[in-house]
Motif scaffolding. Structure first.
Motif, PDB file in Angstrom:
ATOM      1  N   ILE A   1      -4.253 -20.151 -27.527  1.00 34.05           N
ATOM      2  CA  ILE A   1      -4.271 -21.422 -26.806  1.00 34.05           C
ATOM      3  C   ILE A   1      -5.736 -21.805 -26.637  1.00 34.05           C
ATOM      4  CG2 ILE A   1      -3.577 -22.651 -24.724  1.00 34.05           C
ATOM      5  CD1 ILE A   1      -1.475 -20.524 -24.232  1.00 34.05           C
ATOM      6  N   PRO A   2      -6.167 -22.929 -27.219  1.00 32.92           N
ATOM      7  CA  PRO A   2      -7.597 -23.270 -27.180  1.00 32.92           C
ATOM      8  C   PRO A   2      -8.100 -23.597 -25.777  1.00 32.92           C
ATOM      9  CG  PRO A   2      -6.429 -24.522 -28.873  1.00 32.92           C
ATOM     10  CD  PRO A   2      -5.386 -23.893 -28.005  1.00 32.92           C
ATOM     11  N   ARG A   3      -9.333 -23.263 -25.535  1.00 34.96           N
ATOM     12  CA  ARG A   3     -10.017 -23.647 -24.305  1.00 34.96           C
ATOM     13  C   ARG A   3      -9.916 -25.155 -24.120  1.00 34.96           C
ATOM     14  NH1 ARG A   3     -15.645 -25.244 -24.458  1.00 34.96           N
ATOM     15  NH2 ARG A   3     -16.538 -25.386 -22.356  1.00 34.96           N
ATOM     16  N   GLY A   4      -9.576 -25.584 -22.895  1.00 38.53           N
ATOM     17  CA  GLY A   4      -9.460 -27.004 -22.612  1.00 38.53           C
ATOM     18  C   GLY A   4      -8.068 -27.569 -22.809  1.00 38.53           C
ATOM     19  N   THR A   5      -7.114 -26.747 -23.284  1.00 37.53           N
ATOM     20  CA  THR A   5      -5.739 -27.228 -23.442  1.00 37.53           C
ATOM     21  C   THR A   5      -5.207 -27.720 -22.098  1.00 37.53           C
ATOM     22  OG1 THR A   5      -5.259 -25.760 -25.301  1.00 37.53           O
ATOM     23  CG2 THR A   5      -3.370 -26.557 -24.031  1.00 37.53           C
ATOM     24  N   VAL A   6      -4.567 -28.884 -22.117  1.00 31.00           N
ATOM     25  CA  VAL A   6      -4.059 -29.489 -20.890  1.00 31.00           C
ATOM     26  C   VAL A   6      -2.682 -28.950 -20.541  1.00 31.00           C
ATOM     27  CG1 VAL A   6      -3.339 -31.661 -19.798  1.00 31.00           C
ATOM     28  CG2 VAL A   6      -5.402 -31.588 -21.200  1.00 31.00           C
ATOM     29  N   VAL A   7      -2.477 -28.661 -19.263  1.00 28.14           N
ATOM     30  CA  VAL A   7      -1.162 -28.292 -18.744  1.00 28.14           C
ATOM     31  C   VAL A   7      -0.789 -29.338 -17.697  1.00 28.14           C
ATOM     32  CG1 VAL A   7       0.219 -26.556 -17.555  1.00 28.14           C
ATOM     33  CG2 VAL A   7      -1.621 -25.835 -19.101  1.00 28.14           C
ATOM     34  N   PHE A   8       0.269 -30.107 -17.964  1.00 29.48           N
ATOM     35  CA  PHE A   8       0.728 -31.098 -17.007  1.00 29.48           C
ATOM     36  C   PHE A   8       1.678 -30.428 -16.014  1.00 29.48           C
ATOM     37  CE2 PHE A   8      -0.274 -33.772 -20.705  1.00 29.48           C
ATOM     38  CZ  PHE A   8      -1.126 -34.688 -20.103  1.00 29.48           C
ATOM     39  N   GLY A   9       1.477 -30.692 -14.737  1.00 27.79           N
ATOM     40  CA  GLY A   9       2.326 -30.120 -13.699  1.00 27.79           C
ATOM     41  C   GLY A   9       2.962 -31.195 -12.845  1.00 27.79           C
ATOM     42  N   GLU A  10       3.981 -30.802 -12.078  1.00 34.93           N
ATOM     43  CA  GLU A  10       4.689 -31.735 -11.201  1.00 34.93           C
ATOM     44  C   GLU A  10       4.974 -31.053  -9.868  1.00 34.93           C
ATOM     45  OE1 GLU A  10       8.623 -34.660 -11.282  1.00 34.93           O
ATOM     46  OE2 GLU A  10       8.385 -33.099 -12.787  1.00 34.93           O
ATOM     47  N   LEU A  11       4.689 -31.754  -8.767  1.00 33.56           N
ATOM     48  CA  LEU A  11       4.921 -31.201  -7.443  1.00 33.56           C
ATOM     49  C   LEU A  11       6.409 -31.163  -7.118  1.00 33.56           C
ATOM     50  CD1 LEU A  11       2.132 -32.831  -5.207  1.00 33.56           C
ATOM     51  CD2 LEU A  11       2.066 -30.690  -6.494  1.00 33.56           C
ATOM     52  N   GLU A  12       6.847 -30.083  -6.458  1.00 31.71           N
ATOM     53  CA  GLU A  12       8.237 -29.937  -6.058  1.00 31.71           C
ATOM     54  C   GLU A  12       8.423 -30.153  -4.557  1.00 31.71           C
ATOM     55  OE1 GLU A  12       9.469 -26.087  -7.280  1.00 31.71           O
ATOM     56  OE2 GLU A  12       9.427 -26.561  -9.424  1.00 31.71           O
ATOM     57  N   GLU A  13       7.340 -30.380  -3.845  1.00 31.61           N
ATOM     58  CA  GLU A  13       7.448 -30.610  -2.406  1.00 31.61           C
ATOM     59  C   GLU A  13       6.445 -31.669  -1.970  1.00 31.61           C
ATOM     60  OE1 GLU A  13       5.920 -27.606   0.333  1.00 31.61           O
ATOM     61  OE2 GLU A  13       5.177 -26.465  -1.383  1.00 31.61           O
ATOM     62  N   ARG A  14       6.754 -32.317  -0.865  1.00 30.98           N
ATOM     63  CA  ARG A  14       5.899 -33.359  -0.292  1.00 30.98           C
ATOM     64  C   ARG A  14       4.891 -32.696   0.647  1.00 30.98           C
ATOM     65  NH1 ARG A  14       5.853 -37.028   4.242  1.00 30.98           N
ATOM     66  NH2 ARG A  14       5.330 -39.172   3.609  1.00 30.98           N
ATOM     67  N   ILE A  15       3.620 -32.955   0.420  1.00 35.69           N
ATOM     68  CA  ILE A  15       2.580 -32.398   1.278  1.00 35.69           C
ATOM     69  C   ILE A  15       1.716 -33.529   1.815  1.00 35.69           C
ATOM     70  CG2 ILE A  15       2.526 -30.131   0.196  1.00 35.69           C
ATOM     71  CD1 ILE A  15       0.147 -31.035  -1.425  1.00 35.69           C
ATOM     72  N   THR A  16       1.151 -33.317   2.983  1.00 32.59           N
ATOM     73  CA  THR A  16       0.318 -34.328   3.629  1.00 32.59           C
ATOM     74  C   THR A  16      -0.935 -33.669   4.190  1.00 32.59           C
ATOM     75  OG1 THR A  16       1.141 -34.130   5.901  1.00 32.59           O
ATOM     76  CG2 THR A  16       2.480 -35.436   4.359  1.00 32.59           C
ATOM     77  N   SER A  17      -1.815 -34.490   4.710  1.00 33.58           N
ATOM     78  CA  SER A  17      -3.039 -33.975   5.328  1.00 33.58           C
ATOM     79  C   SER A  17      -2.834 -33.680   6.808  1.00 33.58           C
ATOM     80  CB  SER A  17      -4.183 -34.976   5.136  1.00 33.58           C
ATOM     81  OG  SER A  17      -3.851 -36.240   5.716  1.00 33.58           O
ATOM     82  N   ASN A  18      -1.585 -33.548   7.240  1.00 33.51           N
ATOM     83  CA  ASN A  18      -1.279 -33.187   8.624  1.00 33.51           C
ATOM     84  C   ASN A  18      -1.689 -31.732   8.865  1.00 33.51           C
ATOM     85  OD1 ASN A  18      -0.165 -32.518  11.100  1.00 33.51           O
ATOM     86  ND2 ASN A  18       1.784 -33.541  10.716  1.00 33.51           N
ATOM     87  N   GLU A  19      -2.740 -31.533   9.629  1.00 35.36           N
ATOM     88  CA  GLU A  19      -3.280 -30.189   9.837  1.00 35.36           C
ATOM     89  C   GLU A  19      -2.398 -29.330  10.741  1.00 35.36           C
ATOM     90  OE1 GLU A  19      -8.030 -30.672   9.498  1.00 35.36           O
ATOM     91  OE2 GLU A  19      -7.102 -31.844  11.115  1.00 35.36           O
ATOM     92  N   ASN A  20      -1.401 -29.941  11.369  1.00 36.75           N
ATOM     93  CA  ASN A  20      -0.464 -29.168  12.173  1.00 36.75           C
ATOM     94  C   ASN A  20       0.611 -28.506  11.307  1.00 36.75           C
ATOM     95  OD1 ASN A  20      -1.682 -29.849  14.673  1.00 36.75           O
ATOM     96  ND2 ASN A  20      -0.573 -31.801  14.718  1.00 36.75           N
TER      97      ASN A  20
END
Length: 278
Positions: A27-46
């Motif tokens: 697998i060459p250096r720099g090969t792109v891996v596309f990902g997808e989030l499975e959960e909703r995250i926020t900047s809520n520090e609590n």
């Protein structure tokens, strides 16, 4: 992997076939891996903190020399890298997630570089077909930053990586018909101060025209957004154009992550993708 067993007039033992991984690919250096989030995250520090593990998976097969080396759906290791809650005085929240690693088809653990809000140091191949548009709204004024389920991001593999594939699996070459229209983002010419997205369009086997529009974004039809043609080269059988699209008009329909939009020209339609951080 979950295996379902059926009990038929006694005890029947089902043994999954074992793949013999003996052929090797790099697998060459720099090969792109596309990902997808499975959960909703926020900047809520609590609720969240730096280092929080984020559920995600590979969005699209990673293919090398015709072999699927990392299948779509493979779990990815991701963590929150930066988190800042919304503050007083209209200061918005900030949120960045970092791709850590993923396992190849043969079980090899592969380190990743990049993520949402995290630009990889080495981007080659497919990544050069994408453009990163950064808007100040990555810091949401007076609100928490939010990344929803389904947000697509791209990371990269920072070093050449050897993996094994089944030796009886033949590489596949997929041949297609030359399209009537192709569209590419001129990522090296992007100037956000100009407020436009530069494109190159190649129209083949069709009458010469200077009329082109964006007609769909993320598989949904939109009111046509004009592609203003700035230069044109009339040729046979293909004509080559350069044009610009108003970024604000596109932004109204974009979502964070990988966006697909379609351009129509002389009744031909072509799609391209753009990686957007908002």
């Amino acid at each position: 992997m979950k295996t379902r067993c059926a009990l038929l007039a006694g005890c029947l033992l089902l043994v999954a076939p074992i793949l013999a991984f003996s052929a090797e690919v790099v697998i060459p250096r720099g090969t792109v891996v596309f990902g997808e989030l499975e959960e909703r995250i926020t900047s809520n520090e609590n609720k969240f903190r730096v280092g929080y593990p984020v559920d995600s998976h590979v969005w699209k097969d990673v293919v090398v020399d015709g072999h699927v080396v990392i299948p779509a759906g493979t779990p990815m290791v991701m963590r929150i890298h930066k988190l800042k809650g919304s503050g007083t005085g209209g200061r918005g929240g900030a949120l960045e997630v970092m791709a850590v690693s993923v396992k190849a088809r043969d079980g090899t653990e592969i380190t990743l570089d990049g993520g949402y809000g995290e630009s990889g140091n080495d981007r080659y191949g497919l990544a050069r077909g994408l453009s990163m548009i950064l808007w100040p709204s990555a810091f949401l004024p007076g609100r928490r930053a939010v990344l929803d389920v389904g947000t697509v991001f791209d990371a990269s593999i920072p070093a050449d990586t050897r993996v094994r594939v089944p030796d009886d699996e033949l590489p596949t070459l997929r041949l297609g018909v030359l399209p009537d229209l192709s569209v590419d983002v001129l990522y090296d010419d992007i100037d956000q101060r100009d407020g436009t997205l530069p494109l190159e369009l190649t129209l083949c086997n069709k009458p010469f025209t200077r009329e082109a529009s964006v007609t769909a974004i993320n598989e949904a039809e939109v009111r046509p957004i004009l592609v203003s043609i700035t230069s044109a080269k009339d040729g046979k059988p293909c004509h080559v154009f350069q044009g610009k699209v108003n970024l604000q008009s596109l932004r109204e329909h974009f979502k964070p992550g990988i966006n697909r939009f379609a351009v129509t020209m002389s009744e031909a339609v072509a799609s391209t993708v753009l990686n957007v951080e908002m």
